[in-house]
Design a protein around this motif. Structure first.
Motif, PDB file in Angstrom:
ATOM      1  N   ASP A  99      72.636  58.968  93.135  1.00 56.02           N
ATOM      2  CA  ASP A  99      72.287  57.527  93.150  1.00 56.02           C
ATOM      3  C   ASP A  99      71.245  57.180  92.099  1.00 56.02           C
ATOM      4  O   ASP A  99      71.298  56.110  91.488  1.00 56.02           O
ATOM      5  N   ILE A 100      70.284  58.109  91.868  1.00 58.96           N
ATOM      6  CA  ILE A 100      69.168  57.738  90.993  1.00 58.96           C
ATOM      7  C   ILE A 100      69.303  58.289  89.582  1.00 58.96           C
ATOM      8  O   ILE A 100      68.559  57.880  88.683  1.00 58.96           O
ATOM      9  N   ALA A 101      70.237  59.233  89.356  1.00 59.93           N
ATOM     10  CA  ALA A 101      70.357  59.839  88.020  1.00 59.93           C
ATOM     11  C   ALA A 101      70.602  58.800  86.937  1.00 59.93           C
ATOM     12  O   ALA A 101      69.979  58.864  85.860  1.00 59.93           O
ATOM     13  N   PRO A 102      71.492  57.810  87.161  1.00 65.52           N
ATOM     14  CA  PRO A 102      71.688  56.801  86.109  1.00 65.52           C
ATOM     15  C   PRO A 102      70.415  56.031  85.796  1.00 65.52           C
ATOM     16  O   PRO A 102      70.181  55.641  84.644  1.00 65.52           O
ATOM     17  N   LEU A 103      69.589  55.804  86.810  1.00 69.33           N
ATOM     18  CA  LEU A 103      68.349  55.060  86.593  1.00 69.33           C
ATOM     19  C   LEU A 103      67.345  55.911  85.814  1.00 69.33           C
ATOM     20  O   LEU A 103      66.591  55.395  84.982  1.00 69.33           O
ATOM     21  N   ILE A 104      67.369  57.226  86.098  1.00 68.51           N
ATOM     22  CA  ILE A 104      66.479  58.134  85.371  1.00 68.51           C
ATOM     23  C   ILE A 104      66.876  58.179  83.897  1.00 68.51           C
ATOM     24  O   ILE A 104      66.018  58.158  82.998  1.00 68.51           O
ATOM     25  N   ASP A 105      68.180  58.243  83.669  1.00 66.38           N
ATOM     26  CA  ASP A 105      68.657  58.280  82.281  1.00 66.38           C
ATOM     27  C   ASP A 105      68.202  57.041  81.517  1.00 66.38           C
ATOM     28  O   ASP A 105      67.836  57.123  80.329  1.00 66.38           O
ATOM     29  N   LEU A 120      68.708  54.281 100.394  1.00 67.51           N
ATOM     30  CA  LEU A 120      69.015  55.659 100.029  1.00 67.51           C
ATOM     31  C   LEU A 120      69.108  56.507 101.291  1.00 67.51           C
ATOM     32  O   LEU A 120      68.279  56.352 102.211  1.00 67.51           O
ATOM     33  N   VAL A 121      70.091  57.424 101.333  1.00 66.51           N
ATOM     34  CA  VAL A 121      70.209  58.337 102.469  1.00 66.51           C
ATOM     35  C   VAL A 121      69.431  59.596 102.117  1.00 66.51           C
ATOM     36  O   VAL A 121      69.836  60.375 101.240  1.00 66.51           O
ATOM     37  N   THR A 130      68.820  56.633 106.633  1.00 63.11           N
ATOM     38  CA  THR A 130      68.835  55.601 105.604  1.00 63.11           C
ATOM     39  C   THR A 130      67.445  54.994 105.507  1.00 63.11           C
ATOM     40  O   THR A 130      66.903  54.469 106.498  1.00 63.11           O
ATOM     41  N   ALA A 131      66.882  55.087 104.344  1.00 61.81           N
ATOM     42  CA  ALA A 131      65.554  54.525 104.105  1.00 61.81           C
ATOM     43  C   ALA A 131      65.639  53.538 102.939  1.00 61.81           C
ATOM     44  O   ALA A 131      66.551  53.606 102.105  1.00 61.81           O
ATOM     45  N   TYR A 132      64.673  52.641 102.908  1.00 55.91           N
ATOM     46  CA  TYR A 132      64.678  51.606 101.877  1.00 55.91           C
ATOM     47  C   TYR A 132      63.398  51.716 101.072  1.00 55.91           C
ATOM     48  O   TYR A 132      62.306  51.953 101.621  1.00 55.91           O
ATOM     49  N   PHE A 133      63.558  51.545  99.733  1.00 59.36           N
ATOM     50  CA  PHE A 133      62.422  51.700  98.834  1.00 59.36           C
ATOM     51  C   PHE A 133      62.425  50.572  97.803  1.00 59.36           C
ATOM     52  O   PHE A 133      63.479  50.128  97.353  1.00 59.36           O
ATOM     53  N   THR A 134      61.220  50.167  97.452  1.00 57.69           N
ATOM     54  CA  THR A 134      61.031  49.299  96.300  1.00 57.69           C
ATOM     55  C   THR A 134      60.315  50.146  95.244  1.00 57.69           C
ATOM     56  O   THR A 134      59.243  50.708  95.521  1.00 57.69           O
TER      57      THR A 134
END
Length: 613
Positions: A99-105, A120-121, A130-134
């Motif tokens: 889920d986060i790899a594209p954002l890291i790139d 995010l799970v 399931t947790a939620y993050f900003t």
């Protein structure tokens, strides 16, 4: 690891905090980042920055994206802390890497990103959740400007998101319930702004949401009722008090119908005011029924209540079960049950109860006169009567009674008896006075003709005194009126002329007025024959005043003659002297002092006035 105090490059690890301590104690030989003293200055500065921050933050650096974070971020890691410190980013969060790899790139390519309430799970407590993050990802550059890593500031918003979700579900349930309710429901903000109206409101009034919310709901009220409804709402909202008002509400077809609008204030847990939740109910049929009932009651009042009598009913046992409102207006009490006896005069209570008990036991009509205490505290005479109504078997099923105010009639009767007794008393007194005048006048007269004239004049003086008292309904008279009437026959055409009478306003009892009238007549007669009024230049001055405490007021009066013939002391007391002394001194508990001075007769009178107790 070397002491940080010995290596300036490790100064960023100095200080308190669990993560700083772990970083100082960690064996960095297995970390893709290597030992801290070999870290580039940009990494050390970034690490120092996040360690000093109170916000959850981490930095991922180098080809292996070594993972460094602060104490605040360690709370988000769960059981991934402290093992994740210094490890590869992907090994720390393998479950969300896809889920986060594209954002890291993007961050490593120089493009910052920002996301709110990203779901995010994660598995940080031994189970998936399931947790939620900003969070935001930003590139981190070295001294040459080359992107070497990424910086993240993060905050977990799971509770907030769940709370908002639950709130939305609750609001959805409320709206569903409110829209299905048989009444119109509304909600306001603390400032009174209407933020919600349910579907029945819009269906009933024909308003749209744009027209109804805010203060637009007032536009659906009748123009004549709007000012009152608006003021009641604003006053209650300012005071945070329950709100209730009735007004006419325009229906979608244009007809105005009566409605009741009621609400209660809402308060937060800390006591702060949140606004109202209220409802509006169509009460038109009820209102019409109330109007019809009032008209019926008004007709009843015209037939019964406006009757000068107070009507009442009682059960067979004598318990009053209905009393007209006039009784409350009279006495301030309901009169129900046996409470009617509470306002009866103590002298009338026992016989009134006895008469009522006798009527209940015998079935004979109840008829009695008694006094009742009014709201003013005064008692008035009443005439109460009651008759029984019987069933087919002759049993009493109800008593019907009335109470009539007969105070004026009763007082009139008492006044009539008093007047008769007073008349008898006055006639006797007048006859006694005439008898005394006659006895004194005709006792050894020098001349019968003169005696007859004197007797006639004295009777006229007595009659003039009676005239003054009659004008005041025999309640008394003022001294000025008595003096003016007594001196009228002795004053010349010019008015006061030879006689001057002066003094304050003094009230006299009837008895004192008669005695002074006769005394002034004798003094004037004597002055006209022998004294100051017998010559043109003579004068008489009459002065008076009133003295003493309120309970024992006394009249002090002085008669002085001057400018007349020389006075000699008489050798014997004449009738006038005896009459003055008898009527003023003897009958009135007064004092009379006659002095025959050469320059003129003087008479000093001291008698009780009307102010005496």
């Amino acid at each position: 690891m070397a002491d940080t105090a010995d290596l300036p490059a490790l100064r960023f690890l100095e200080g308190t905090g669990d993560v700083r301590r772990l970083m100082r104690e960690r064996d960095w030989s297995t970390s893709p980042l290597g030992a801290p003293q070999t870290w580039p200055q940009a990494l050390r500065m970034t690490a120092g920055l996040i360690l000093d921050s109170g916000l959850p933050m981490f930095v991922a650096w180098g080809p292996g994206l070594g993972f460094l974070y602060n104490d605040a971020y360690s709370q988000l890691l769960g059981n991934k802390h402290p093992s994740g410190l210094g490890e590869r980013f992907q090994s720390v969060w393998p479950e969300i890497w896809t889920d986060i790899a594209p954002l890291i790139d993007k961050a490593l390519a120089g493009e910052p990103t920002m996301f709110e309430n990203w779901p995010l799970v994660v598995n940080r407590h031994g189970y998936d959740e399931t947790a939620y993050f900003t969070f935001s990802y930003s590139p981190v550059r070295d001294q040459d400007g080359t992107i070497r890593g990424m910086l993240c500031g993060a905050a977990e918003t799971t509770r907030q998101v769940e709370a908002e979700r639950q709130l939305r579900e609750s609001e959805a349930r409320f709206r569903s319930m409110a829209d299905s309710a048989p009444v119109m429901i509304w909600i306001t903000d603390p400032d009174g702004y209407c933020s919600y109206l349910n579907q029945p409101w819009y269906e009933y009034t024909g308003q749209t949401e744009l027209e109804g919310e805010g203060y637009g709901w007032l536009n659906a009220t009748h123009p004549d009722d709007r000012p009152e409804a608006e003021e009641a709402f604003h006053v209650a909202n300012t005071a945070h008090l329950p709100f209730r008002v009735e007004y006419r509400l325009r229906r979608a077809d244009g007809a105005y119908r009566w409605a009741i609008d009621a609400a209660r204030p809402r308060f937060a847990e800390d006591g702060s005011y949140l606004g109202y939740v209220g409802c509006v109910i169509d009460i038109h049929e009820r209102r019409e029924a109330e109007i019809a009932l009032r008209e019926s009651e008004d007709n009843y009042r015209h037939v019964v209540e406006l009757n000068p009598q107070t009507t009442w009913t009682a059960r067979p046992d004598g318990h009053l079960d209905r009393v007209a409102e006039r009784w409350r207006e009279w006495t301030g009490t309901s009169g129900l049950g046996s409470s009617w006896g509470d306002v009866l005069h103590p002298e009338d209570l026992e016989r009134s109860i006895a008469a009522w008990q006798d009527a209940l036991s015998t079935g004979e009509p109840y008829d009695i006169e008694h006094r009742a205490r009014m709201v003013s505290g005064r008692y008035r005479w009443m005439h109460s009567r009651a008759y029984p109504r019987r069933d087919a078997d002759g049993r009493i099923v109800q008593w019907y009674g009335s109470t009539e105010d007969i105070h004026e009639r009763k007082v009139g009767e008492e006044h009539l008896h008093l007047m008769i007794n007073e008349l008898n008393h006055r006639v006797k007194n007048s006859l006694a006075t005439v008898q005394a005048i006659a006895s004194q006048t005709f006792r050894n007269p020098v001349s019968w003709e003169h005696a007859r004239q004197d007797f006639s004049h004295r009777l006229l003086a007595l009659a003039r005194a009676h005239d003054v008292l009659t004008e005041a309904s025999w309640s008394g008279a003022t001294l000025q009126a008595v003096v003016d009437r007594a001196l009228a026959a002795h004053r010349g055409p010019g008015g006061d002329g030879q006689i001057v009478a002066r003094g304050p306003l003094v009230s006299l009892t009837p008895k004192t007025a008669l005695a002074l009238s006769l005394a002034l007549h004798e003094l004037c007669t004597n002055a006209s024959k022998y004294g100051a009024l017998s010559v043109e230049g003579g004068r008489v001055v009459i002065d008076w005043t009133e003295e003493g405490p309120p309970t024992n007021r006394r009249l002090l009066m002085t008669w002085r003659e001057m400018g007349g013939p020389k006075v000699t002391v008489p050798t014997r007391k004449g009738f006038g002297t005896r009459l003055i002394e008898k009527s003023l001194a003897g009958e009135l508990d007064g004092a009379v002092a006659l002095s025959f001075e050469p320059e003129g007769v003087a008479c000093r009178i001291d008698v009780p006035s009307a102010g005496a107790a």
